[in-house]
Design a protein around this motif. Structure first.
Motif, mmCIF file in Angstrom:
data_model
loop_
_atom_site.group_PDB
_atom_site.id
_atom_site.type_symbol
_atom_site.label_atom_id
_atom_site.label_comp_id
_atom_site.label_asym_id
_atom_site.label_seq_id
_atom_site.Cartn_x
_atom_site.Cartn_y
_atom_site.Cartn_z
ATOM 1 N N VAL A 71 0.737 -1.193 0.189
ATOM 2 C CA VAL A 71 0.024 -0.075 -0.073
ATOM 3 C C VAL A 71 0.900 1.249 0.140
ATOM 4 N N LEU A 72 0.365 2.172 -0.991
ATOM 5 C CA LEU A 72 1.315 3.617 -0.928
ATOM 6 C C LEU A 72 0.326 4.546 -0.294
ATOM 7 N N GLY A 73 1.085 5.462 0.573
ATOM 8 C CA GLY A 73 0.423 6.718 1.014
ATOM 9 C C GLY A 73 0.752 7.868 0.004
ATOM 10 N N LEU A 74 -0.334 8.343 -0.614
ATOM 11 C CA LEU A 74 -0.055 9.570 -1.748
ATOM 12 C C LEU A 74 -0.738 10.769 -1.364
ATOM 13 N N ASN A 75 -0.256 11.694 -1.964
ATOM 14 C CA ASN A 75 -0.772 13.051 -1.347
ATOM 15 C C ASN A 75 -1.126 14.083 -2.701
ATOM 16 N N ARG A 76 -2.243 14.491 -3.015
ATOM 17 C CA ARG A 76 -2.593 15.270 -4.004
ATOM 18 C C ARG A 76 -1.896 16.426 -4.130
ATOM 19 N N VAL A 77 -1.298 16.872 -5.213
ATOM 20 C CA VAL A 77 -0.574 18.404 -5.345
ATOM 21 C C VAL A 77 -1.089 18.994 -6.823
ATOM 22 N N PRO A 78 -0.865 20.370 -6.609
ATOM 23 C CA PRO A 78 -1.566 21.006 -7.797
ATOM 24 C C PRO A 78 -0.853 20.547 -9.015
ATOM 25 N N GLN A 79 -1.282 20.697 -10.339
ATOM 26 C CA GLN A 79 -0.528 20.480 -11.345
ATOM 27 C C GLN A 79 0.648 21.039 -11.633
ATOM 28 N N LYS A 80 0.660 22.284 -11.060
ATOM 29 C CA LYS A 80 1.600 23.133 -11.284
ATOM 30 C C LYS A 80 2.978 22.785 -10.694
ATOM 31 N N ASP A 81 2.651 21.992 -9.401
ATOM 32 C CA ASP A 81 3.932 21.395 -8.676
ATOM 33 C C ASP A 81 4.235 20.273 -8.768
ATOM 34 N N LEU A 82 3.839 19.597 -9.865
ATOM 35 C CA LEU A 82 3.825 17.970 -10.183
ATOM 36 C C LEU A 82 5.598 17.827 -10.369
ATOM 37 N N GLY A 83 6.267 18.717 -10.894
ATOM 38 C CA GLY A 83 7.723 18.473 -11.224
ATOM 39 C C GLY A 83 8.504 18.419 -9.832
ATOM 40 N N LYS A 84 7.837 18.762 -8.890
ATOM 41 C CA LYS A 84 8.856 18.764 -7.477
ATOM 42 C C LYS A 84 8.687 17.596 -6.852
ATOM 43 N N TYR A 85 7.876 16.617 -7.351
ATOM 44 C CA TYR A 85 7.441 15.247 -6.655
ATOM 45 C C TYR A 85 7.544 14.122 -7.372
ATOM 46 N N GLY A 86 7.875 13.091 -6.736
ATOM 47 C CA GLY A 86 7.656 11.459 -7.202
ATOM 48 C C GLY A 86 6.194 11.410 -7.658
ATOM 49 N N VAL A 87 5.858 10.815 -8.835
ATOM 50 C CA VAL A 87 4.415 10.912 -9.417
ATOM 51 C C VAL A 87 3.973 9.400 -9.513
ATOM 52 N N VAL A 88 2.847 8.993 -9.054
ATOM 53 C CA VAL A 88 2.334 7.676 -9.722
ATOM 54 C C VAL A 88 1.309 7.801 -10.946
ATOM 55 N N ALA A 89 1.625 6.780 -11.909
ATOM 56 C CA ALA A 89 0.546 6.793 -12.865
ATOM 57 C C ALA A 89 -0.529 5.965 -12.455
ATOM 58 N N SER A 90 -2.109 6.191 -12.372
ATOM 59 C CA SER A 90 -2.796 5.320 -11.773
ATOM 60 C C SER A 90 -3.671 4.570 -13.042
ATOM 61 N N SER A 91 -4.186 3.521 -12.859
ATOM 62 C CA SER A 91 -4.940 2.722 -13.593
ATOM 63 C C SER A 91 -6.622 2.825 -12.930
ATOM 64 N N LYS A 92 -7.405 2.306 -13.879
ATOM 65 C CA LYS A 92 -8.759 2.281 -13.059
ATOM 66 C C LYS A 92 -8.647 1.304 -12.016
ATOM 67 N N ALA A 93 -7.995 0.146 -11.928
ATOM 68 C CA ALA A 93 -8.076 -0.937 -10.779
ATOM 69 C C ALA A 93 -7.297 -0.072 -9.740
ATOM 70 N N PHE A 94 -6.503 0.707 -9.907
ATOM 71 C CA PHE A 94 -5.713 1.639 -8.878
ATOM 72 C C PHE A 94 -6.571 2.338 -8.232
ATOM 73 N N SER A 95 -7.358 3.456 -9.112
ATOM 74 C CA SER A 95 -7.996 4.372 -8.196
ATOM 75 C C SER A 95 -9.131 3.782 -7.973
ATOM 76 N N ASP A 96 -9.767 2.427 -8.212
ATOM 77 C CA ASP A 96 -10.825 1.792 -7.395
ATOM 78 C C ASP A 96 -10.353 1.408 -5.979
ATOM 79 N N LYS A 97 -9.144 1.310 -5.760
ATOM 80 C CA LYS A 97 -8.494 1.083 -4.546
ATOM 81 C C LYS A 97 -8.196 2.128 -3.634
ATOM 82 N N LEU A 98 -8.622 3.252 -3.854
ATOM 83 C CA LEU A 98 -8.084 4.600 -2.938
ATOM 84 C C LEU A 98 -8.905 4.500 -1.732
ATOM 85 N N TYR A 99 -8.269 4.750 -0.767
ATOM 86 C CA TYR A 99 -8.840 4.548 0.567
ATOM 87 C C TYR A 99 -9.298 6.276 0.945
#
Ligand code: UTP
Length: 185
Positions: free
Chosen positions: A157-185
């Motif tokens: 399990v991964l703990g993630l944080n939403r960040v504004p689009q403009k700040d994406l370059g400052k972070y490690g980013v995960v690409a999500s699939s439908k199966a992944f987003s169905d499992k968001l807590y």
């Protein structure tokens, strides 16, 4: 899997985004009120049941190791002064049974590579990874929540944080699939 007792703390980064503050002081040692950032994360890990922490560190970050090692000289002076409050602050009861391992790295090849350096110290067991440079205050703690979900689902399990689009370059980013987003807590 019924408990997770080992945690990897990758703390070997260069901390370029916080320069010049991190030129001589590791990012993880920057103070938040009266404690360095890393102490909050270690405390959170211990309270979530972690008993062994593997620091992936670098030789330029000795202060992290020093912070968790005993400082006999300072302790002796505090005993002489009868300053028990200060003694308790540098020798915290909750850290007494904690086993710390240091793995020193010479080169910084990124977070993934840092985690890989602990491969030989982890057997066929579940473990936690904490990025101590991000302070999250929550109850139950982020680490406790992630451990509970991992045990309940017997999965990573991964703990993630939403960040504004403009700040994406400052972070490690995960690409999500439908199966992944169905499992968001
Ligand atoms: P960051 O992505 O924040 O990288 O690392 P960084 O090098 O510390 O900081 P910037 O990007 O130069 O400002 C997240 C965590 O991974 C560790 C860091 O110490 C931090 O705790 N890390 C990063 C490593 O252990 N090794 C690396 O090569 C890179």
């Amino acid at each position: 899997m019924n408990k997770i007792t080992k945690a990897i703390f990758p703390v070997a980064g260069l901390g370029t985004r916080f320069l010049p503050a991190t030129k001589a002081i590791p990012k993880e040692m920057l103070p938040i009120i009266d404690k360095p950032l890393i102490e909050y994360a270690v405390e959170e890990a211990v309270l979530a049941g972690i008993t062994e922490i593997i620091f992936i560190t670098s030789h330029t970050k000795r202060s992290i190791e020093d912070h968790f090692n005993q400082n006999y000289e300072l302790e002796k002076k505090l005993v002489q002064l009868g300053n028990n409050d200060a003694l308790k602050k540098i020798n915290r009861d909750i850290f007494k049974k904690l086993h710390l391992l240091m793995s020193n790295r010479v080169i910084q090849k990124g977070l993934g590579d840092a985690v890989l350096q602990a491969r030989h110290l982890i057997e066929e067991e579940a473990f936690a990874i904490l990025l101590a440079d991000d302070l999250i205050i929550n109850n139950p703690s982020a680490t406790q929540q992630l451990i509970d979900i991992a045990i309940e689902n017997e999965s990573s399990v991964l703990g993630l944080n939403r960040v504004p689009q403009k700040d994406l370059g400052k972070y490690g980013v995960v690409a999500s699939s439908k199966a992944f987003s169905d499992k968001l807590y």
